[in-house]
Design an enzyme around this catalytic site. Structure first.
Site, PDB file in Angstrom:
ATOM      1  CG  HIS A 111      62.015   9.660 -30.550  1.00 56.09           C
ATOM      2  ND1 HIS A 111      62.869  10.315 -31.396  1.00 56.09           N
ATOM      3  CD2 HIS A 111      60.840   9.529 -31.211  1.00 56.09           C
ATOM      4  CE1 HIS A 111      62.228  10.562 -32.545  1.00 56.09           C
ATOM      5  NE2 HIS A 111      61.006  10.091 -32.454  1.00 56.09           N
ATOM      6  CG  ASP A 147      64.342   7.336 -32.810  1.00 57.36           C
ATOM      7  OD1 ASP A 147      65.136   7.467 -31.866  1.00 57.36           O
ATOM      8  OD2 ASP A 147      64.133   8.222 -33.660  1.00 57.36           O
TER       9      ASP A 147
HETATM   10  C1  GRF Z   1      64.050  16.388 -26.009  1.00 59.77           C
HETATM   11  O1  GRF Z   1      62.840  16.884 -26.506  1.00 59.77           O
HETATM   12  C2  GRF Z   1      64.208  14.960 -26.349  1.00 59.77           C
HETATM   13  O2  GRF Z   1      63.003  14.275 -26.547  1.00 59.77           O
HETATM   14  C3  GRF Z   1      64.976  14.959 -27.636  1.00 59.77           C
HETATM   15  O3  GRF Z   1      65.822  16.061 -27.526  1.00 59.77           O
HETATM   16  C4  GRF Z   1      65.257  17.042 -26.671  1.00 59.77           C
HETATM   17  C5  GRF Z   1      66.312  17.427 -25.667  1.00 59.77           C
HETATM   18  O4  GRF Z   1      65.980  18.592 -25.000  1.00 59.77           O
HETATM   19  N1  GRF Z   1      65.647  13.700 -27.822  1.00 59.77           N
HETATM   20  P1  GRF Z   1      66.882  19.112 -23.800  1.00 59.77           P
HETATM   21  O5  GRF Z   1      68.264  19.409 -24.306  1.00 59.77           O
HETATM   22  O6  GRF Z   1      66.884  18.059 -22.746  1.00 59.77           O
HETATM   23  O7  GRF Z   1      66.202  20.356 -23.326  1.00 59.77           O
END
Ligand code: GRF
Length: 321
Positions: A111, A147
């Site tokens: 998160h 979360d």
């Molecule tokens: C990340 O920033 C993560 O923290 C959130 O969703 C985003 C996923 O990005 N839960 P990606 O698809 O891995 O580029």
């Protein structure tokens, strides 16, 4: 090398965290491997990458399905792939409570905030708006509350003057790609690390009233009562006498119960050398999916069976209100 833990990664988006997890898993010594990439978005970017890297994929659109139906399809795919852990990497769906309960302690999420700050959406805008010096990201265990599960690891990312949510998000992603593989590696290892398991048992045992720790036959033991007249209610054994198990021993009602537990649930219980003869059962801790609430219940029950009446009477009285 020991067998690697198989994980399923759930994505909805570009999958850059998936890429980080995947390439980390290709490095020597990584304790996990990706057995499946699953998505609710049939054309999620990360799926193509997974396929190109020879990893099984599964997609099931959430549209037109109830949350439970959708989760059931995802879960069946995870089970078919033999995955023992689910790792959410930008999976934009809330999982049903029943699903989370079945996988309790075995779903991780990343998160993009320094939890407990900024649960939910728009974390970067909120951190900038609040004038925070740092944003960051957290890897946590998924529980039914959004979360809110145990935070396993965090990384801080300085907010620069002039940062917009977009520029900050990009830097946080770089940080996440370092954080997630490391946090997952540590999490996987902690399930077999005797020190980590002992710490966990110790935390639960010593939170019970009037308890203390004392070594017994070279192993950590936990007693209730005074230093002088206290009694053992738990022993922690690390691969004792040739056994493969790291375990906590607790007191059963006697041999009938012990034999029954060991015969019906051999993945959870075993009869320990020496101690077994006097009704102690071993709860196996170095395995996937240990239910720590269950361990806590056993420790509480074992504690109660030997605690002096002056303590249990007070508790019984409190319970009856
Ligand atoms: C990340 O920033 C993560 O923290 C959130 O969703 C985003 C996923 O990005 N839960 P990606 O698809 O891995 O580029």
């Amino acid at each position: 090398m020991a067998e690697r833990v198989k994980i399923a990664v759930f994505i909805s988006g570009t999958g850059t965290n998936l890429a980080a997890l995947l390439y980390a898993s290709r490095l020597e010594g990584c304790p996990y491997e990706i057995a499946l990439v699953a998505s609710n978005i049939t054309d999620a970017g990360g799926l193509e990458l997974a396929r190109a890297e020879g990893i099984a994929t599964f997609t099931h659109s959430h549209r037109g399905h109830s949350r439970e139906e959708h989760d059931a399809a995802m879960e069946a795919a995870v089970e078919d792939a033999g995955a023992q852990l689910i790792v959410l990497a930008g999976y934009m769906r809330i999982l049903s409570d029943a699903f989370v309960a079945r996988w309790q302690g075995r779903i991780l999420n990343i998160h993009p905030s320094l939890l407990p700050k900024y649960k939910g959406l728009d974390t970067f805008a909120r951190a900038i708006e609040a004038g925070d010096s740092h944003a960051g990201s957290s890897v946590h265990i998924v529980t039914p509350e959004l979360d809110a599960g145990e935070v396993l690891a965090q990384i801080r990312v300085a907010i620069l003057p002039g940062d917009t949510p977009e520029t900050l998000a990009e830097r946080v992603k770089h940080a996440e790609h370092q954080l997630y593989p490391r946090a997952l590696t540590d999490f996987v290892a902690r399930g077999t690390d005797p020190d980590a398991l002992l710490d966990k048992v110790r935390g639960i045992a010593l939170a019970l009233p009037e308890t203390h720790e004392r070594e017994s036959h070279g192993s950590p033991g936990f007693r209730v009562g005074t230093e002088k007249s206290g009694k053992y209610f738990a022993h922690f054994l690390n691969q004792h006498h040739g056994s493969q198990h790291i375990a906590v021993l607790v007191k059963t009602d006697g041999m009938d119960e012990l034999i029954n537990l060991v015969e019906t649930q051999p993945e959870t219980y075993f009869k320990p050398a020496y101690y077994g003869a006097s009704g102690w059962v071993g709860l196996i801790l170095n395995r996937e999916g240990v239910d720590w609430n269950h361990v806590g219940e056993w420790l509480g029950r074992s504690w109660r069976s030997v605690a002096p009446q002056r303590i249990t009477k007070l508790l019984d009285a409190a319970d009856s209100f």
